[in-house]
Design a protein around this motif. Structure first.
Motif, PDB file in Angstrom:
ATOM      1  N   ALA A 165      48.750  96.717  79.713  1.00 42.52           N
ATOM      2  CA  ALA A 165      47.865  97.870  79.936  1.00 42.52           C
ATOM      3  C   ALA A 165      46.443  97.558  79.488  1.00 42.52           C
ATOM      4  O   ALA A 165      45.478  97.810  80.213  1.00 42.52           O
ATOM      5  N   ILE A 166      46.314  97.017  78.311  1.00 42.71           N
ATOM      6  CA  ILE A 166      44.969  96.711  77.788  1.00 42.71           C
ATOM      7  C   ILE A 166      44.270  95.694  78.687  1.00 42.71           C
ATOM      8  O   ILE A 166      43.099  95.870  79.064  1.00 42.71           O
ATOM      9  N   ASN A 167      44.967  94.639  79.031  1.00 44.87           N
ATOM     10  CA  ASN A 167      44.363  93.604  79.868  1.00 44.87           C
ATOM     11  C   ASN A 167      43.955  94.161  81.226  1.00 44.87           C
ATOM     12  O   ASN A 167      42.903  93.796  81.774  1.00 44.87           O
ATOM     13  N   THR A 168      44.775  95.028  81.773  1.00 42.98           N
ATOM     14  CA  THR A 168      44.450  95.646  83.058  1.00 42.98           C
ATOM     15  C   THR A 168      43.184  96.494  82.944  1.00 42.98           C
ATOM     16  O   THR A 168      42.296  96.442  83.799  1.00 42.98           O
ATOM     17  N   MET A 169      43.094  97.250  81.860  1.00 40.17           N
ATOM     18  CA  MET A 169      41.941  98.138  81.679  1.00 40.17           C
ATOM     19  C   MET A 169      40.652  97.361  81.423  1.00 40.17           C
ATOM     20  O   MET A 169      39.561  97.850  81.714  1.00 40.17           O
ATOM     21  N   LEU A 170      40.779  96.188  80.856  1.00 42.57           N
ATOM     22  CA  LEU A 170      39.582  95.385  80.565  1.00 42.57           C
ATOM     23  C   LEU A 170      39.133  94.574  81.780  1.00 42.57           C
ATOM     24  O   LEU A 170      37.984  94.118  81.838  1.00 42.57           O
ATOM     25  N   THR A 171      40.018  94.391  82.727  1.00 43.51           N
ATOM     26  CA  THR A 171      39.687  93.580  83.899  1.00 43.51           C
ATOM     27  C   THR A 171      38.535  94.215  84.679  1.00 43.51           C
ATOM     28  O   THR A 171      38.581  95.398  85.011  1.00 43.51           O
ATOM     29  N   GLY A 172      37.544  93.433  84.930  1.00 46.79           N
ATOM     30  CA  GLY A 172      36.405  93.927  85.688  1.00 46.79           C
ATOM     31  C   GLY A 172      35.286  94.487  84.843  1.00 46.79           C
ATOM     32  O   GLY A 172      34.242  94.882  85.369  1.00 46.79           O
ATOM     33  N   ALA A 173      35.473  94.515  83.536  1.00 44.51           N
ATOM     34  CA  ALA A 173      34.404  95.047  82.679  1.00 44.51           C
ATOM     35  C   ALA A 173      33.218  94.100  82.591  1.00 44.51           C
ATOM     36  O   ALA A 173      32.141  94.475  82.107  1.00 44.51           O
ATOM     37  N   THR A 174      33.402  92.881  83.020  1.00 42.64           N
ATOM     38  CA  THR A 174      32.288  91.931  83.123  1.00 42.64           C
ATOM     39  C   THR A 174      32.233  91.431  84.559  1.00 42.64           C
ATOM     40  O   THR A 174      33.223  91.538  85.298  1.00 42.64           O
ATOM     41  N   PRO A 175      31.085  90.880  84.966  1.00 40.66           N
ATOM     42  CA  PRO A 175      30.953  90.422  86.353  1.00 40.66           C
ATOM     43  C   PRO A 175      32.022  89.385  86.702  1.00 40.66           C
ATOM     44  O   PRO A 175      32.418  88.577  85.854  1.00 40.66           O
ATOM     45  N   ALA A 176      32.469  89.404  87.947  1.00 45.13           N
ATOM     46  CA  ALA A 176      33.580  88.550  88.361  1.00 45.13           C
ATOM     47  C   ALA A 176      33.139  87.124  88.651  1.00 45.13           C
ATOM     48  O   ALA A 176      33.977  86.252  88.851  1.00 45.13           O
ATOM     49  N   THR A 177      31.841  86.887  88.679  1.00 45.10           N
ATOM     50  CA  THR A 177      31.372  85.535  88.975  1.00 45.10           C
ATOM     51  C   THR A 177      30.558  85.016  87.803  1.00 45.10           C
ATOM     52  O   THR A 177      30.062  85.781  86.986  1.00 45.10           O
ATOM     53  N   ASN A 178      30.441  83.713  87.746  1.00 46.86           N
ATOM     54  CA  ASN A 178      29.634  83.133  86.690  1.00 46.86           C
ATOM     55  C   ASN A 178      28.293  82.661  87.230  1.00 46.86           C
ATOM     56  O   ASN A 178      27.724  81.703  86.741  1.00 46.86           O
ATOM     57  N   GLY A 179      27.825  83.362  88.247  1.00 45.56           N
ATOM     58  CA  GLY A 179      26.590  82.981  88.933  1.00 45.56           C
ATOM     59  C   GLY A 179      25.438  82.766  87.967  1.00 45.56           C
ATOM     60  O   GLY A 179      25.275  83.518  87.005  1.00 45.56           O
ATOM     61  N   GLY A 180      24.661  81.796  88.252  1.00 44.62           N
ATOM     62  CA  GLY A 180      23.610  81.388  87.335  1.00 44.62           C
ATOM     63  C   GLY A 180      22.508  82.395  87.123  1.00 44.62           C
ATOM     64  O   GLY A 180      21.756  82.311  86.156  1.00 44.62           O
ATOM     65  N   THR A 181      22.409  83.369  87.974  1.00 43.31           N
ATOM     66  CA  THR A 181      21.256  84.264  87.860  1.00 43.31           C
ATOM     67  C   THR A 181      21.460  85.377  86.847  1.00 43.31           C
ATOM     68  O   THR A 181      20.516  85.917  86.319  1.00 43.31           O
ATOM     69  N   ARG A 182      22.692  85.708  86.607  1.00 42.71           N
ATOM     70  CA  ARG A 182      22.878  86.852  85.702  1.00 42.71           C
ATOM     71  C   ARG A 182      22.389  86.469  84.304  1.00 42.71           C
ATOM     72  O   ARG A 182      22.585  85.341  83.856  1.00 42.71           O
ATOM     73  N   LYS A 183      21.811  87.421  83.637  1.00 39.73           N
ATOM     74  CA  LYS A 183      21.182  87.125  82.362  1.00 39.73           C
ATOM     75  C   LYS A 183      22.035  87.501  81.146  1.00 39.73           C
ATOM     76  O   LYS A 183      22.015  86.828  80.153  1.00 39.73           O
ATOM     77  N   ALA A 184      22.735  88.599  81.266  1.00 39.79           N
ATOM     78  CA  ALA A 184      23.461  89.097  80.096  1.00 39.79           C
ATOM     79  C   ALA A 184      24.720  89.808  80.570  1.00 39.79           C
ATOM     80  O   ALA A 184      24.821  91.024  80.527  1.00 39.79           O
ATOM     81  N   PRO A 185      25.682  89.028  81.027  1.00 41.57           N
ATOM     82  CA  PRO A 185      26.856  89.641  81.674  1.00 41.57           C
ATOM     83  C   PRO A 185      27.653  90.567  80.771  1.00 41.57           C
ATOM     84  O   PRO A 185      28.455  91.349  81.263  1.00 41.57           O
ATOM     85  N   LEU A 186      27.453  90.486  79.478  1.00 41.71           N
ATOM     86  CA  LEU A 186      28.196  91.358  78.571  1.00 41.71           C
ATOM     87  C   LEU A 186      27.354  92.532  78.067  1.00 41.71           C
ATOM     88  O   LEU A 186      27.824  93.330  77.257  1.00 41.71           O
ATOM     89  N   ALA A 187      26.122  92.623  78.542  1.00 48.03           N
ATOM     90  CA  ALA A 187      25.242  93.673  78.024  1.00 48.03           C
ATOM     91  C   ALA A 187      25.831  95.062  78.237  1.00 48.03           C
ATOM     92  O   ALA A 187      25.661  95.959  77.408  1.00 48.03           O
TER      93      ALA A 187
END
Lengths: 331, 331, 331, 331, 331, 331
Positions: free
Chosen positions: F80-102
């Motif tokens: 349940a916890i893992n499911t709820m956390l899924t998607g809370a950060t961007p799905a890609t590690n694209g170089g342009t994002r600056k602060a994916p956890l902000a």
């Protein structure tokens, strides 16, 4: 023993927009299981407890010396947190304000305001205190080095995560620097393990597998060569670390380098009073008056002698204050 | 930042009859609420978090500098514990012994043997880890100083108790020295409070009300004048502590003195391997061979370069190992 | 032993706009290192452990008696927290609501809702439990008093900070009162230290250096003279505290006063059920029916006998319920 | 609020042969998960947090009142521990003794000597501090009562175990009494659950299944009827507990009884100074002199006024010390 | 999900001379930072949290499967502790004995007797509870594997130390087995790291550098080949671990082997009642009578059905007890 | 020992809108005092420590078997916890994002992102780690069962509260199921207590007094009869639990049922990579490539063999990798 220098490892940005929630996150790098208190105190205890030092001198020197650098890292984490907290409460203690801390209710770590004076704490990002269980000092050299390699790996992960979460300039300056330096320590411990066992750990790099050189805040340090250098944090000792820390860098192939002098560092900003939390008091100007009088009475310059990034340096340093320095001092 | 010096504050006795139960008690002075980790990290965090340093420079310098000395105290506690644990297990790893740790089952702190290599731990006398709740850093100068005076008082109590409980020469050398130095810090913080508030705290001394000068292990330090001296643990900074630390000693009336150079200290004994606990390994001689080869390969002397109390000092120190010391080093 | 009185120290405001985030902050005054559990249990243990009481009776009486007052303070902190949490969930358990606690997700201390029934916890503002390490009971009278003076200083700091952070009327009524009473205890311990050592600590006041009389919620208590009074919280004992607690107040110069009777206090509000968290149950009316029947069966009045601020007092108190009171009761 | 009475629940034996190892075991009854701090603070917090008290008055009164008795139990555990520790160090502070605490090295809880003055600690038998996680206060009445029944069951187990382990007269007097009183509380909570739900829990008694009446140290209390009585620990309140606490005792069938007056109790022994641990100081006689002077200056009798088991009661109590008892006192 | 089998991993010796001090030491292997609770719960959480399992299936299968084995290890540590504690108190509850636990006062872990029924605890050798901070689950596969390799290294160290300290046959049987199996897991995680990164870690073995094959209690397991085998602890899953766990053993060069069926194990001894600590009660024979009646009423054999090492196996197993096994069961 | 099955107890919803604050609350059901780690490890330790199992077999079987089910519950909370956390950060590690956890700064539990890879932790809703003090294993059967009944009652309260606070489909699916299964365990322990003592506890149900059948997410499980069934989580053992678990359900009067086969369960969703937190790495596709090659080299199918809810099942399972190193082992 140590000698303390009133400078910090790198120039840090001055206070800007406060970020108490970010400061709470940065605490992970202070008091978390993989924070700088852990690296500092792990290597410190391992060096204290090192048996048969003469027999294993290069390894002892390596660990004892890195401990010396880590003190500067807990200091730098504190600078970042303190900078980010500056300004989170009103700058004056004017009688009209009713609830100067209301804006930070339920924001970040409540102890930053209720227990401390908008200052760093020996706690992690959840507000839990650092504790001695985070220190591993088995006395078995191979095992301690294995631990240290793992510790630096976990620390690198945490630094990357904090980098990703917190955009405040102080947090970014901090993590950019620590990622580069932590990387060097990771290499150092892996190399020591290689020297002792013959295993080749270089292919484990980088871990986590993010190239540090692509991080903007890491770049200046890499360009300066700081990803290759181990500084000797002692004017007299730990000479043999150079017998371990050498050979190619696992990622770039460049030669690792030992620098006999520690980094010059920079003076810290003198962070302003935060009277709403009584830091350093409800009426800091009274303290300043007392300080001035004390200096005068001691025959010192009227102006403060310390060097800070944002202040004028007192023209004339107070004269050395020794009165009866005798046999006690070392030549 | 710090520079680390590979010497300890005073000469310590070599290993003698092991005393693992005593070592467990001495841990209180390491990781207890009033142990040296507490004094070291309290003053360290208070110095990190000090706001408006220029305005309150003499007080900042005092706290920051005492933090510097306290590092040497955790080091010395570790030396005492390690010395007392030396020899508690058989000195050889001969194949015939069946249970080399059986003699220390249910004796002292089991982690000294099961988790560590007969080495000091960041724990108290009950085996509980030191934790960050023991740090008080309110940011309010008067309050922090009040705390520090209380902390040194509690620390003095603990040192006296450990003195009374443990007769091992290393424990006695340790507590004799720490009582004198802790007394100086107690005076320093009381004096600082006096300077700031005008209160006269001198009649609170000594607390606990035992005259230190009657303790045999304190005497040599008092005769040397160490009960009056605050050493500056920095080659460059913390000059203004002399504006606070002056006037008469509360018990003797003698003048308090600031010494610009830190104490010379002494080289530590190189404590022998304890192969039963794999410290620094099951076969320390193999490590020594590797170390020698590494030195040779790095162009260093074949002999180890470090200075230890019980070893010959290598005739020729290895040459300085810098290769590319450049802009990074401070002139 | 104690006798318990079902009244609280002062009249407290009734529930109003709920403030769960504020309630989380107020927890610092309950279970923090400097919270009221700490003051209560420190003085309680010190009184339990006091040796040679007859020889040091005035000091024993002082500490033992203040412990008695502190119980009323943890009670009052609980009242404030419970008041602030009242109404944070829907008042009915109607079948249609889907997620009655959704509004407090990620707000304040989750245990206020998940573990408790919107009630106070023995935790600090970070949700960490109070623990016994916060108790200092060295047995050395001068040292315990030094600690107590420091503890009250830290407590005063925390109360001021909570005052600054939380504007809810219950929090303000609480901190206004505790600041005044804590100030008296601070004076009491300083005075006791003076009596024992001859030191003059009065210039340390106020610490933190904020004049309490300027805080609106402190004023009525000061006007009533509560900043000068130590109440005797015993019908029979602790008479000698008056031998210590006397002389001028350090800030105002007025005479300190011992009051032989404790404060009258006030009945607490009977805080309403919060059925969403099952407090005191999902269907409180069923419990009320059972209670009524139990009273009737026991020959008591049909109406509840307790006095509460917001309820009618039962006209006729139930008759005393003793059946076989004999030698066991004290004359 | 409370009133404190300077008497303990029962007469306790004077110090005899010291038993520091036994004292360490008895700590389980103080600071263990099922110790008296847990019973005291569980019921205290449950009473603080009780919502809709008027609706559930008999149950509120029961819990709030038992909390009142439990304070006397933590007091009694402290008396037992302090009694058992008395004499474990030399009674004089004569200058010739070298290591007055050496005999207790590695014996029992080191904090009894190093941190405290041979006094009780808020710790369990392992030296770990009591903490707030041991408090359960869900707000749900049925659940809190279920918890309390379980807590008393666990507490009874612990008391029996300590009885079996420690033969010191003070430990036996303590456990004999607590087993009887704990049994009453166990019955009280079970009966409350029965009243609320209709379940019949009486067949769960005794649990653990050892008949208390066969334990010699329990007998006098049972013969006095103390296994049937719930005392009201309030001069004015908690009248309705009699609506719950009635009916037959589950083991004997005798009627349960509410006593309106609390037990008379007894004066505690004034435990002697232990100068080796500085309790209450290194030179207790100096404190006694000061105390005498303070009494005289305050116009009190020269002799101490407190009543202790082993001392003469001062012939004339000092006169009431009130000076300005006014509106603050309750009629 | 799991299925539980009422057998233990290996045959264990029956109770012999009790060794409560040894049992306290063995607790390190249960609840210590490197104990089996740590290995079990680290791998369990890592398997729970594993993202993109299909993409990294061989690694997921490896970690998830080893978690399965580790449950059997915490079980075995418990067996050893319980065996060592058996007999430490008198075997009868006869009325004449006065203090059946007196012999274990101040011996080993007091909770073995005061809190538990001479049974294993989730605590370490110092009596401190295992806690969730010992779990590392970063989600980063390389990092988690690095951790696991380090964890197994630390665990091996602890097992060797306990082997050296405790000679009781149960402790030796335990550590002999765990050293062999822990060694396999150490290899497994190192091999997984090699597969992912290309690094060659095999030269790190053994660590600590003691050859397991020289330890008498390891020999039978090595002769059976258990140092080479990874058992699949699932009837249906984790097939792909064989894609990682293969190649030569780092010390012997022999081929690593995956065994599809888990080890057969052995029935545990049915450890006898210890009535002095009420385990499983003060009068175990009454429980046995009740159990027999319950079996009869349920139509089962009069004799117990479980298989234990020291008891006869009931001739006829009770018939399967399903009544309505339907769709709920898996085909 | 256990066998592990790679299926979860029930079908769980796939990831949808992430809810990190809700995930932080659900942690209470994992690592809280009444969370599933507590139920799992309490019953596990009680079964490990059970003495005289043959004599009390039905009760041993009951406790040991329920422990087996509880493992599946901690697994389900993690899902349940893992499911709820899924998607809370961007799905890609694209170089342009600056602060994916902000976006998750100061939201929920910071360790979900800084320490872990958006995965479940052994912590409670406040971010405090589960610890061994939450385990109660007295060895006294009646007392352990009393505890277990209380534990399940507290657990039911917590589950209801989390249900009320968190609306995410995964949290609701979880709590709906756990409420029904927890209710069965509550009945089982109460029934066991009845069998042993003769007390009738059935009127205590439900506690908390909310009818589970009115909760929509509980309904399907009740309709299936899961509120009446105890599954045997062993292919071979724990047969005698049916001698205890029988008779009418306390709320519905229906017959309780033992099912010999465990529930079929369902495959879990394979939760997607979260590259922003490096789970399972910064570049998961590289790991997948390596995995594929490893399978091929081991002679397995190219496709992964595991069954997941959202993936195709590999057509051909790899053949069993049987016992002595055949295709499964690396040459």
């Amino acid at each position: 023993m140590i000698r303390r220098i009133d400078r910090i490892a790198i120039e840090m940005p001055p206070p800007s927009e406060p970020d108490p929630a970010g400061a709470a996150a940065v605490q992970e790098l202070m008091g978390g299981r993989f924070g700088e208190m852990s690296t500092f105190l792990n290597y410190t205890f391992q060096s204290f407890n090192f048996r048969n030092r003469q027999g294993a001198r290069p390894f002892y020197d390596l660990i004892a010396n890195i401990a010396g650098e880590e003190f500067g890292h807990i200091e730098l984490v504190a600078v970042a947190i303190n900078t980010m907290l500056t300004g989170a409460t009103p700058a004056t203690n004017g009688g009209t304000r009713k609830a100067p801390l209301a804006a930070v209710k339920d924001v970040g770590n409540p102890h930053h305001f209720l227990a401390g004076g908008q200052g760093a704490l020996p706690q992690n990002s959840q507000g839990r205190p650092w504790n001695g269980d985070y220190v591993f000092s088995s006395g078995d050299l191979v095992e301690d080095l294995t631990h240290n390699f793992f510790l630096e790996t976990g620390a690198r992960n945490n630094k990357l995560k904090v980098y990703e979460m917190v955009e405040h300039p102080a947090a970014r300056a901090l993590t950019g620097y620590l990622l580069v330096r932590g990387g060097v320590h990771q290499v150092a411990y892996a190399r020591a393990l290689e020297r002792l066992t013959g295993a080749d750990l270089m292919k484990l790099f980088p871990s986590p597998r993010i190239p540090t050189e692509k991080i903007p805040e890491c770049k200046p340090h890499i360009e300066r060569g700081d990803h290759l250098r181990l500084y000797r944090f002692s004017p007299t000792d730990y000479l043999e670390l150079a017998a371990v820390f050498n050979g190619p860098h696992p990622e770039t192939g460049e030669d690792l380098v030992v620098i006999d002098d520690p980094p010059e560092g920079a003076p810290p900003h003198d962070l302003p009073s935060q009277p709403a939390v009584f830091a350093p008091g409800y009426a800091p100007e009274e303290i300043a008056e007392i300080a001035e009088k004390l200096r005068e009475r001691a025959g010192m310059s009227k102006d403060p002698s310390g060097e800070v990034a944002n202040g004028r340096k007192s023209a004339a340093k107070p004269r050395r204050t020794t009165r009866k320095a005798t046999a006690g001092s070392r030549k």
